[in-house]
Design a protein around this motif. Structure first.
Motif, short mmCIF file in Angstrom:
data_model
loop_
_atom_site.label_atom_id
_atom_site.label_comp_id
_atom_site.label_asym_id
_atom_site.label_seq_id
_atom_site.Cartn_x
_atom_site.Cartn_y
_atom_site.Cartn_z
N ILE A 187 0.82 -1.21 0.00
CA ILE A 187 0.00 0.00 0.00
C ILE A 187 0.86 1.26 0.00
O ILE A 187 1.94 1.29 0.59
N TRP A 188 0.37 2.28 -0.71
CA TRP A 188 0.88 3.65 -0.65
C TRP A 188 -0.28 4.48 -0.11
O TRP A 188 -1.20 4.80 -0.85
N GLN A 189 -0.24 4.81 1.17
CA GLN A 189 -1.39 5.46 1.80
C GLN A 189 -1.00 6.83 2.34
O GLN A 189 -0.11 6.95 3.18
N PRO A 193 -3.36 14.57 -1.80
CA PRO A 193 -3.39 14.09 -3.19
C PRO A 193 -2.12 13.31 -3.52
O PRO A 193 -1.09 13.44 -2.85
N ALA A 194 -2.19 12.49 -4.57
CA ALA A 194 -1.05 11.71 -5.03
C ALA A 194 -0.87 11.92 -6.52
O ALA A 194 -1.84 11.92 -7.28
N SER A 195 0.39 12.11 -6.93
CA SER A 195 0.72 12.31 -8.33
C SER A 195 1.83 11.33 -8.71
O SER A 195 2.91 11.36 -8.13
N ILE A 196 1.54 10.47 -9.69
CA ILE A 196 2.49 9.47 -10.16
C ILE A 196 2.88 9.84 -11.59
O ILE A 196 2.01 10.08 -12.43
N GLY A 197 4.17 9.87 -11.88
CA GLY A 197 4.65 10.36 -13.16
C GLY A 197 4.58 9.33 -14.28
O GLY A 197 3.93 8.28 -14.17
N ASP A 198 5.26 9.64 -15.38
CA ASP A 198 5.30 8.77 -16.56
C ASP A 198 6.34 7.66 -16.37
O ASP A 198 7.32 7.82 -15.64
N ASP A 199 6.12 6.56 -17.08
CA ASP A 199 7.12 5.47 -17.17
C ASP A 199 7.54 4.94 -15.81
O ASP A 199 8.70 4.55 -15.61
N CYS A 200 6.61 4.90 -14.85
CA CYS A 200 6.90 4.32 -13.54
C CYS A 200 6.47 2.85 -13.51
O CYS A 200 5.61 2.42 -14.27
N ARG A 201 7.07 2.12 -12.60
CA ARG A 201 6.69 0.72 -12.36
C ARG A 201 6.62 0.53 -10.85
O ARG A 201 7.65 0.47 -10.18
N LEU A 202 5.39 0.44 -10.32
CA LEU A 202 5.18 0.42 -8.89
C LEU A 202 4.33 -0.76 -8.48
O LEU A 202 3.51 -1.25 -9.26
N HIS A 203 4.51 -1.20 -7.23
CA HIS A 203 3.70 -2.25 -6.62
C HIS A 203 2.97 -1.66 -5.42
O HIS A 203 3.56 -0.91 -4.65
N GLY A 204 1.71 -2.03 -5.25
CA GLY A 204 0.96 -1.60 -4.07
C GLY A 204 -0.29 -0.83 -4.43
O GLY A 204 -0.38 -0.19 -5.48
N ASN A 205 -1.27 -0.89 -3.53
CA ASN A 205 -2.51 -0.15 -3.69
C ASN A 205 -2.31 1.29 -3.26
O ASN A 205 -1.72 1.55 -2.22
N VAL A 206 -2.80 2.24 -4.07
CA VAL A 206 -2.63 3.67 -3.79
C VAL A 206 -3.91 4.19 -3.16
O VAL A 206 -5.00 4.05 -3.74
N GLY A 221 -1.55 -2.82 -8.57
CA GLY A 221 -2.36 -2.54 -7.41
C GLY A 221 -3.56 -1.73 -7.82
O GLY A 221 -3.76 -1.41 -8.99
N SER A 222 -4.39 -1.39 -6.85
CA SER A 222 -5.61 -0.65 -7.12
C SER A 222 -5.42 0.83 -6.80
O SER A 222 -4.47 1.23 -6.13
N LEU A 223 -6.37 1.65 -7.28
CA LEU A 223 -6.42 3.07 -6.97
C LEU A 223 -7.72 3.36 -6.22
O LEU A 223 -8.80 2.96 -6.67
N ARG A 224 -7.62 4.07 -5.10
CA ARG A 224 -8.82 4.47 -4.37
C ARG A 224 -8.62 5.87 -3.84
O ARG A 224 -7.61 6.17 -3.20
N ALA A 225 -9.60 6.75 -4.12
CA ALA A 225 -9.48 8.15 -3.71
C ALA A 225 -10.84 8.68 -3.27
O ALA A 225 -11.89 8.15 -3.65
N ARG A 226 -10.79 9.74 -2.46
CA ARG A 226 -12.04 10.42 -2.11
C ARG A 226 -12.49 11.33 -3.23
O ARG A 226 -13.69 11.56 -3.41
N GLY A 227 -11.53 11.85 -4.01
CA GLY A 227 -11.85 12.76 -5.10
C GLY A 227 -11.58 12.14 -6.45
O GLY A 227 -11.74 10.94 -6.66
N ASP A 228 -11.12 12.97 -7.40
CA ASP A 228 -10.96 12.55 -8.79
C ASP A 228 -9.76 11.64 -8.97
O ASP A 228 -8.76 11.72 -8.25
N ILE A 229 -9.86 10.79 -10.01
CA ILE A 229 -8.76 9.92 -10.43
C ILE A 229 -8.57 10.12 -11.93
O ILE A 229 -9.52 9.94 -12.70
N ASP A 230 -7.36 10.48 -12.35
CA ASP A 230 -7.03 10.69 -13.77
C ASP A 230 -5.93 9.72 -14.17
O ASP A 230 -4.86 9.69 -13.54
N ILE A 231 -6.18 8.96 -15.24
CA ILE A 231 -5.24 7.96 -15.73
C ILE A 231 -4.86 8.32 -17.16
O ILE A 231 -5.73 8.39 -18.03
N ASP A 232 -3.57 8.53 -17.39
CA ASP A 232 -3.12 9.03 -18.69
C ASP A 232 -2.92 7.87 -19.67
O ASP A 232 -3.13 6.71 -19.37
N LYS A 233 -2.45 8.22 -20.85
CA LYS A 233 -2.37 7.31 -21.99
C LYS A 233 -1.47 6.11 -21.73
O LYS A 233 -0.41 6.23 -21.11
#
Length: 293
Positions: A187-189, A193-206, A221-233
């Protein structure tokens, strides 16, 4: 890198960050707020940790490493230049420093230490403690602009101590882990807010207040937020994408290998969701633009 009003107002993972065999690896710097738990080892250029940060592995800093009071490192600490350790830091392995070692009172190094430069033993307060005291005070009195300038000056000072052949400091990326965060292979808890950049390789639920993920990133892993979630190309999410009160945006070529649960949904017609979509509000399908002839 711009920190905005508060240097720790967001979990920031820069482009190209990876998790390799339980080590968090970046070519840039790592800055960790106090009372956080990082169950990974950390490999980076410069590493700065606030008070009572716990590391579950080893630390490898290409240049400087600064650990505030009561920090705990489960394994070795290897530093390419100078090391600054606050009072009551505990290191479960060896401490090897290529440059100078500035060490506080009652520091424990289980397997011994070695420094090629000067060794200074301080009592009772480290310069790093003063950095965080000043920064905390500036934020408490709403001097956000002064706080931002202070952090940038510290970063610039660290970069000025590097060799002349090093790259421009403006190009240096930084991982920022907010105060009180938990970072592990599971987990990344954070409460920010959380911002993940380009070309990353991560393990864990955010888990965060809101989440943005750059392009060509692979997240196991999964993504869970109280607000918006944006997933790029072309990003791959190997888990569910869930928001309590926000919208989800999924760009072209993205692949979600799980369910999507949200209020409003914007989904590119070239994206794929290998699960159930549940949107209580509007669903907008974005069609691929016609290529110019």
């Amino acid at each position: 890198m711009s920190f905005g009003n508060d240097p720790f107002d967001s979990l920031t993972i820069p482009d190209g960050t990876t998790v390799e065999e339980y080590d968090l690896v970046t070519e840039g710097n790592v800055m960790i707020g106090g009372q956080s738990t990082v169950e990974f080892g950390v490999r980076a250029r410069n590493i700065l940790a606030g008070e009572r940060v716990q590391f579950g592995g080893s630390i490898e800093a290409e240049r400087d490493c600064r650990l505030d009071v009561w920090c705990e490192v489960a394994d070795n600490v290897l530093v390419g230049k100078d090391a600054y350790l606050g009072e009551r830091v505990h290191i479960g392995g060896q401490l090897l420093v290529a440059g100078d070692l500035d060490i506080g009172d009652d520091v424990t190094v289980e397997e011994g230490f070695e420094a090629n430069g000067w060794i200074v033993i301080r009592n009772p307060v480290s310069s790093l403690v003063f950095y965080f005291i000043i920064l905390s005070h500036l934020l408490q009195v709403n001097e956000s602009e002064a706080a931002s300038e202070f952090v940038q000056e510290i970063a610039a000072e660290a970069e000025n101590n590097t060799d002349d052949a090093d790259t421009d400091s403006n190009d240096v990326m930084m991982i920022v882990i907010p105060r009180g965060a938990t970072v592990s292979d599971d987990i990344w808890q954070v409460s920010t807010p959380a911002s993940i950049g380009d070309d990353c390789r991560l393990h864990g639920n955010v888990r965060a207040a809101s989440i943005t993920v750059g392009c060509d990133t692979n997240l196991f892993g999964s993504l869970r937020a109280r607000g918006d979630i944006d997933i790029d190309k072309r990003t791959r999410i190997h888990g569910d994408v869930t928001t309590r009160n926000g919208a989800v945006s999924i760009s072209a070529g993205a692949r979600i290998r799980g369910d999507v649960v949200c209020d409003n949904l914007q989904l590119h017609d070239d994206a794929e969701v290998y699960g159930t979509i549940r949107a209580s509000g509007e669903v907008n399908i974005v069609h691929a633009p016609i290529a110019d002839e």
